[in-house]
Design a protein around this motif. Sequence first.
Motif, short mmCIF file in Angstrom:
data_model
loop_
_atom_site.label_atom_id
_atom_site.label_comp_id
_atom_site.label_asym_id
_atom_site.label_seq_id
_atom_site.Cartn_x
_atom_site.Cartn_y
_atom_site.Cartn_z
N MET A 1 0.92 -1.10 -0.06
CA MET A 1 -0.06 0.06 -0.11
C MET A 1 0.86 1.08 -0.07
SD MET A 1 -2.98 0.83 2.77
CE MET A 1 -3.65 2.56 2.87
N ALA A 2 0.61 2.21 -0.97
CA ALA A 2 1.38 3.36 -0.86
C ALA A 2 1.17 4.27 0.30
CB ALA A 2 0.86 4.02 -2.31
N LYS A 3 2.33 5.07 0.58
CA LYS A 3 2.10 6.01 1.88
C LYS A 3 1.40 7.25 1.37
CE LYS A 3 3.93 2.95 4.71
NZ LYS A 3 3.25 1.82 4.62
N VAL A 4 0.75 8.06 2.14
CA VAL A 4 0.51 9.41 1.99
C VAL A 4 1.71 10.19 2.35
CG1 VAL A 4 -1.15 11.09 2.65
CG2 VAL A 4 -2.12 8.78 2.05
N ILE A 5 2.04 11.21 1.58
CA ILE A 5 3.21 12.17 2.07
C ILE A 5 2.72 13.40 2.21
CG2 ILE A 5 4.72 10.47 0.74
CD1 ILE A 5 4.86 12.67 -1.33
N GLN A 6 3.51 14.23 2.75
CA GLN A 6 3.29 15.55 2.77
C GLN A 6 4.76 16.21 2.47
OE1 GLN A 6 1.69 17.58 6.02
NE2 GLN A 6 3.67 17.38 7.46
N PHE A 7 5.09 17.27 1.71
CA PHE A 7 6.23 18.24 1.78
C PHE A 7 6.26 19.07 2.86
CE2 PHE A 7 5.28 16.88 -2.56
CZ PHE A 7 6.44 16.12 -2.87
N ALA A 8 7.48 19.12 3.58
CA ALA A 8 7.71 20.16 4.82
C ALA A 8 8.60 21.18 4.35
CB ALA A 8 7.96 19.38 5.92
N PHE A 9 8.56 22.52 4.80
CA PHE A 9 9.31 23.45 4.55
C PHE A 9 9.71 24.14 5.98
CE2 PHE A 9 7.51 23.53 0.20
CZ PHE A 9 8.58 24.19 -0.79
N ASP A 10 10.92 23.96 6.17
CA ASP A 10 11.63 24.98 7.22
C ASP A 10 11.34 26.35 6.70
OD1 ASP A 10 11.73 22.42 8.68
OD2 ASP A 10 13.91 22.55 8.69
N CYS A 11 11.07 27.30 7.72
CA CYS A 11 11.14 28.58 7.07
C CYS A 11 10.92 29.71 8.22
CB CYS A 11 10.00 28.81 6.18
SG CYS A 11 8.32 28.65 6.75
N ALA A 12 11.15 30.92 7.82
CA ALA A 12 11.09 32.11 8.85
C ALA A 12 9.76 32.55 9.01
CB ALA A 12 12.07 33.11 8.60
N ASP A 13 8.80 32.29 8.16
CA ASP A 13 7.62 33.08 8.01
C ASP A 13 6.62 32.25 7.42
OD1 ASP A 13 5.32 34.67 7.80
OD2 ASP A 13 6.30 36.47 7.14
N PRO A 14 6.11 31.09 8.16
CA PRO A 14 5.17 30.07 7.61
C PRO A 14 4.11 30.72 6.84
CG PRO A 14 5.84 29.30 9.80
CD PRO A 14 6.23 30.80 9.49
N ALA A 15 3.33 31.68 7.48
CA ALA A 15 2.24 32.39 6.68
C ALA A 15 2.31 32.85 5.30
CB ALA A 15 1.52 33.30 7.72
N ALA A 16 3.63 33.75 5.36
CA ALA A 16 3.85 34.29 4.17
C ALA A 16 4.35 33.43 2.91
CB ALA A 16 5.25 35.31 4.19
N LEU A 17 5.12 32.48 3.58
CA LEU A 17 5.54 31.18 2.40
C LEU A 17 4.41 30.48 2.06
CD1 LEU A 17 8.25 30.69 0.88
CD2 LEU A 17 8.52 28.85 2.81
N ALA A 18 3.74 30.15 2.81
CA ALA A 18 2.45 29.20 2.49
C ALA A 18 1.53 30.04 1.38
CB ALA A 18 1.52 28.94 3.66
N GLY A 19 1.49 31.57 1.71
CA GLY A 19 0.74 32.44 0.87
C GLY A 19 1.32 32.46 -0.63
N PHE A 20 2.59 32.24 -0.59
CA PHE A 20 3.37 32.35 -1.84
C PHE A 20 2.98 30.91 -2.52
CE2 PHE A 20 6.90 30.63 -4.25
CZ PHE A 20 6.86 31.49 -5.38
N TRP A 21 3.23 29.70 -1.97
CA TRP A 21 3.12 28.39 -2.58
C TRP A 21 1.78 28.19 -2.85
CZ3 TRP A 21 6.24 26.13 -5.30
CH2 TRP A 21 7.86 26.46 -5.04
N ALA A 22 0.76 28.76 -2.09
CA ALA A 22 -0.70 28.48 -2.27
C ALA A 22 -1.33 29.16 -3.88
CB ALA A 22 -1.75 29.16 -1.23
#
Length: 144
Positions: A1-22
């Motif tokens: 069975m395949a595993k479900v994955i997520q990608f994780a970013f270490d960063c200084a500003d999670p909200a801003a970087l999440a906004g960019f990638w969204a």
Amino acid sequence: MAKVIQFAFDCADPAALAGFWAEALGYVLAPPPAEFETWDAALDAWGVPPEERNSRSALIDPDGVGPRIFFQRVPEGKTAKNRVHLDVRAAPGLTGDERMAALSAEADRLIAMGASEWYRLEGNAMDEGIIVMYDPEGNEFCLD
């Protein structure tokens, strides 16, 4: 069975970087747990102080197909080239000038949002052409 994955970013500003990638990927912020109407309500209920509310963020694919992307604040900055990076498939199936024009248009859109271009690899016998970029915190990714 395949595993479900997520990608994780270490960063200084999670909200801003999440906004960019969204915006870059067409993703959306992960919704709060079902028992809460908003993330602020959840964080209030959990007693998370205001200064800790930008310690993490997460994105999901609104179509439920792509992996979850998680952003976590870390104290140190980025110091070396990524060993793993994202390839954003901005021109699948396109070749030659048409491919590079599509990649260039996407690069321009992302640059307007805070990304920067590192270099271009024009098409050759082994590769159809890519643009290597940095996100707003300096993480490398490719427009492919």
